[in-house]
Structures are given as structure tokens and as C-alpha cells.
Scaffold this active site. Sequence first.
Site, PDB file in Angstrom:
ATOM      1  N   LYS A 122     -17.234   0.901   5.802  1.00  0.00           N
ATOM      2  CA  LYS A 122     -16.648   2.245   5.789  1.00  0.00           C
ATOM      3  C   LYS A 122     -17.642   3.292   6.275  1.00  0.00           C
ATOM      4  O   LYS A 122     -17.246   4.266   6.918  1.00  0.00           O
ATOM      5  CB  LYS A 122     -16.109   2.578   4.396  1.00  0.00           C
ATOM      6  CG  LYS A 122     -14.856   1.770   4.130  1.00  0.00           C
ATOM      7  CD  LYS A 122     -14.157   2.117   2.853  1.00  0.00           C
ATOM      8  CE  LYS A 122     -12.888   1.275   2.759  1.00  0.00           C
ATOM      9  NZ  LYS A 122     -12.332   1.198   1.437  1.00  0.00           N
ATOM     10  N   LYS A 204      -8.523  -8.410   8.971  1.00  0.00           N
ATOM     11  CA  LYS A 204      -7.656  -8.223   7.802  1.00  0.00           C
ATOM     12  C   LYS A 204      -6.512  -7.265   8.138  1.00  0.00           C
ATOM     13  O   LYS A 204      -6.730  -6.283   8.847  1.00  0.00           O
ATOM     14  CB  LYS A 204      -8.513  -7.628   6.675  1.00  0.00           C
ATOM     15  CG  LYS A 204      -7.772  -7.393   5.383  1.00  0.00           C
ATOM     16  CD  LYS A 204      -8.656  -6.726   4.338  1.00  0.00           C
ATOM     17  CE  LYS A 204      -8.704  -5.229   4.504  1.00  0.00           C
ATOM     18  NZ  LYS A 204      -9.294  -4.516   3.361  1.00  0.00           N
ATOM     19  N   LYS A 207      -4.364  -1.003   5.758  1.00  0.00           N
ATOM     20  CA  LYS A 207      -3.669   0.276   5.929  1.00  0.00           C
ATOM     21  C   LYS A 207      -4.329   1.144   6.988  1.00  0.00           C
ATOM     22  O   LYS A 207      -3.691   1.895   7.684  1.00  0.00           O
ATOM     23  CB  LYS A 207      -3.698   1.099   4.641  1.00  0.00           C
ATOM     24  CG  LYS A 207      -3.546   0.338   3.381  1.00  0.00           C
ATOM     25  CD  LYS A 207      -3.622   1.265   2.177  1.00  0.00           C
ATOM     26  CE  LYS A 207      -4.117   0.495   0.975  1.00  0.00           C
ATOM     27  NZ  LYS A 207      -3.925   1.039  -0.302  1.00  0.00           N
TER      28      LYS A 207
HETATM   29  P1  TYM Z   1      -6.806  -1.638  -1.995  1.00  0.00           P
HETATM   30  O1  TYM Z   1      -6.036  -0.449  -2.408  1.00  0.00           O
HETATM   31  O2  TYM Z   1      -7.521  -1.591  -0.670  1.00  0.00           O
HETATM   32  O3  TYM Z   1      -5.904  -2.924  -1.977  1.00  0.00           O
HETATM   33  C1  TYM Z   1      -5.082  -3.248  -3.078  1.00  0.00           C
HETATM   34  C2  TYM Z   1      -4.998  -4.743  -3.266  1.00  0.00           C
HETATM   35  O4  TYM Z   1      -4.468  -5.381  -2.091  1.00  0.00           O
HETATM   36  C3  TYM Z   1      -5.329  -6.425  -1.676  1.00  0.00           C
HETATM   37  N1  TYM Z   1      -5.282  -6.522  -0.210  1.00  0.00           N
HETATM   38  C4  TYM Z   1      -5.066  -7.660   0.467  1.00  0.00           C
HETATM   39  N2  TYM Z   1      -4.871  -8.918   0.058  1.00  0.00           N
HETATM   40  C5  TYM Z   1      -4.666  -9.851   1.016  1.00  0.00           C
HETATM   41  N3  TYM Z   1      -4.669  -9.579   2.348  1.00  0.00           N
HETATM   42  C6  TYM Z   1      -4.875  -8.323   2.804  1.00  0.00           C
HETATM   43  N4  TYM Z   1      -4.845  -8.060   4.108  1.00  0.00           N
HETATM   44  C7  TYM Z   1      -5.090  -7.288   1.840  1.00  0.00           C
HETATM   45  N5  TYM Z   1      -5.307  -5.959   1.932  1.00  0.00           N
HETATM   46  C8  TYM Z   1      -5.443  -5.501   0.669  1.00  0.00           C
HETATM   47  C9  TYM Z   1      -6.713  -6.008  -2.158  1.00  0.00           C
HETATM   48  O5  TYM Z   1      -7.583  -7.107  -2.265  1.00  0.00           O
HETATM   49  C10 TYM Z   1      -6.370  -5.375  -3.497  1.00  0.00           C
HETATM   50  O6  TYM Z   1      -6.285  -6.365  -4.499  1.00  0.00           O
HETATM   51  N6  TYM Z   1     -10.814  -0.880  -4.798  1.00  0.00           N
HETATM   52  C11 TYM Z   1      -9.498  -1.459  -4.786  1.00  0.00           C
HETATM   53  C12 TYM Z   1      -8.549  -0.842  -5.794  1.00  0.00           C
HETATM   54  C13 TYM Z   1      -9.043  -0.878  -7.197  1.00  0.00           C
HETATM   55  C14 TYM Z   1      -9.132  -2.011  -8.049  1.00  0.00           C
HETATM   56  C15 TYM Z   1      -9.649  -1.524  -9.264  1.00  0.00           C
HETATM   57  C16 TYM Z   1      -8.836  -3.368  -7.884  1.00  0.00           C
HETATM   58  C17 TYM Z   1      -9.490   0.191  -7.883  1.00  0.00           C
HETATM   59  N7  TYM Z   1      -9.840  -0.191  -9.135  1.00  0.00           N
HETATM   60  C18 TYM Z   1      -9.906  -2.376 -10.347  1.00  0.00           C
HETATM   61  C19 TYM Z   1      -9.075  -4.206  -8.973  1.00  0.00           C
HETATM   62  C20 TYM Z   1      -9.600  -3.721 -10.173  1.00  0.00           C
HETATM   63  C21 TYM Z   1      -8.906  -1.245  -3.416  1.00  0.00           C
HETATM   64  O7  TYM Z   1      -9.313  -0.384  -2.701  1.00  0.00           O
HETATM   65  O8  TYM Z   1      -7.839  -2.038  -3.133  1.00  0.00           O
END
Ligand code: TYM
Length: 342
Positions: A122, A204, A207
Amino acid sequence: MAEEQKTGIVETKTVLSGIKPTGELTLGNYIGALKNWIGLQGQYRCFYAVADLHAITIDIVPSELRNRSLDLYAMFIALGLDPEKCVLFVQSHVPAHAELTWVLNCFTQFGEAKRMTQFKDKSQKNPQNINVGLFDYPVLQASDILLYQAHYVPIGKDQQQHLELSRVIAERFNNRYSPTFVVPEGIYPKFGAKVFSLSDPAAKMGKSEEDAGGCVFLTDDADTVRRKFKRAVTDSDTFIKYDPAKKPGVSNLLTIYASMAGVTVKAAESEFAGKNYVDLKEKTAEAVIETLRPKIEAFKKLRADKNYLAALMKSGAEKAAETARKTLAKVYKKIGFIDPRG
Ligand code: TYM
């Protein structure tokens, strides 16, 4: 199990996860995380958060953040999370997340945070806004998890490194004082822990991807979904086989199909034996459209009912805060902070 039979009490373990409201939900979010969240509710004590504190590590317009947080909360319910079976809350409604983060900052080494690949990626993509929050993001995530004493964290593969850091922080704190935090484990889907971009099967599906054509959003209309799958990158062979190393595009499509149609990748592979890539793309698009259609209808209704969402958010925040406060009080006491109540 034997224990359960003896006592009649089922030991309830805790699950926590979150998603940040920074863009539309993608198929990656659904297959990699949300499907597991839904499956775990009812079996465990589940806490699921709209991680809005995480969203401001990038520059986001306030009205967009507000709308996206409401969208995400409504989407949780529309996709199948039941507010009676799990605690659905907005992270900024529970002050303990920010409070514990400060403490855990003091138990995280600079070098550990610097090694996080998401921070590196990032910062590289956005060199004009490498803020301290972006650097501290994994510590906030550790707080999210540890506050609820979560045993399990359902996530996609891209969050594994952050989870590992949470474990390190929990163990360090437990060793320095006495057992305080449950050391959490990740739960990953059997297939689809990393869903790849349709236009670049090495990247990957995300978004914030520049190439929106490779990313399927849950709210895409049927024609857009069909068009995106039609253009999906495959390879120059003509046979359908699950082989992520040699056939990443086709394997990604098989994974998406299997997950959306509710079958195993093996079963999907046999179903498409002898068929061509056009069949695979069309059938996968239809599986996505059909699975999501009723959920998106439900989303539209829920999203329009702001009072209902506000009431659910309030009760979710109260339930989450009750658990979070207990952990924070325990932590403050162990550290040596004076209890203001004497
Ligand atoms: P975020 O918002 O980027 O993504 C949310 C969840 O979706 C999963 N994910 C994917 N899984 C498979 N293939 C993909 N292409 C893909 N893109 C996204 C992510 O692995 C995630 O599980 N920091 C975290 C959010 C968060 C969080 C937490 C997660 C905040 N606090 C505490 C677990 C526990 C995040 O940015 O995920």
C-alpha cells in the site's frame, strides 16, 4: 465431544472477523471470508465488524465512508448473517478497539510492523499518503481479535500475515504478565482462500484493483457479470482441469464455480470434463448471478430501512462493547493502570 456428552454443556468458542468499508464487496470477500462467517454462526459465539477505523488509513470522502459502512452492514444481513445468532457491529462504535490498540502498540516491534506485506504494497501504491495509521493497521486488527478472546478468525489468505502478528502480540503479552488473551487461529475456506482477478489470474481479486474488469462486485448487474466472465483470461489449451500452477485462469474459474454452486472443485472438474472454456465461463457467470440475486434483492430492501439498521447497530455495539470492556479492564489492571473506580 466426550466432555460434551458427560456434562451436556457445549463449550462455546468465539469467532471474530471484519471487513473494511472501502469499496464494493467482491466475490473474493464473499468466497474467501463471508461464506465461512455465515457457516460459523450458530455454532460459535460470533462477532463480525464493519471495520471503519481501518478504512481511514486511506483518504476517503466522509459521505462515502458513511454510505459504504451502511451498505456493508446491510449486506452482512442480506448475505445471511443473522443478528439473532451473531453480533454485528461497527468498529468505531466500540471505543475499546482504539484503546487496546495503544496498549498493543507498546508490545509490537517497529520491525514487525514494517515487515507486513500489505503495508509495503500500500505504501508503494500510494507514496503520497504513507500515514502512521497505515503502519499501525495490523495492531488495530490484533486489538479487534484479542478484545473478544477470539479462538477463530475466518479470513482469506491475504490476511494471514496480520493474523500471525496478532498471535505474536498475544503470546508476548501473555508471557510478560499472565495468560490474558486467547491466541487466535485462522479459518480459511478449503478452496477460494485466494480468489484471483479474472483479467490477471496471478493477481488477487481486489476492490482497489485498477482493472475493474477483473473484479466481480456482488452488486454488479447480471449483464456486467456475464461480460466480465466472458472476458476472463484462460489459456491456449482447450481442456478444463484444476491445476493452479499451469492453468491459473481455468483453476480460478473452477474455484468460483464450485464455491457458488456449492460443490467441490473435484465435482466441478468432472462436471466440465469434455466441455469448453465458453461453457465454463457461462456456467460460472450463471452460478454467480443465481446465487446472489435473492441476496441483492434483500440488500436493497434492508438498505432502505435506515431506522431498522440503526437499531441493529446500536444493539450490536452494546453487545460487542460489553465483551470488549471486560478484556480491556483485565489488560489495564495487569499493566498497572489505576482503576478509576478505586
Ligand atoms: P478486507 O476488507 O480487505 O477483506 C475482507 C475479507 O475478504 C478476504 N478477501 C479475499 N479472500 C479471498 N480472495 C480474495 N481475492 C479476497 N479479497 C479479500 C480477506 O482476506 C478478508 O478476510 N484488515 C481486514 C479487515 C479486518 C479484520 C479484522 C479481519 C479488520 N479487522 C479482524 C479479521 C479480523 C481487511 O482489510 O480485509
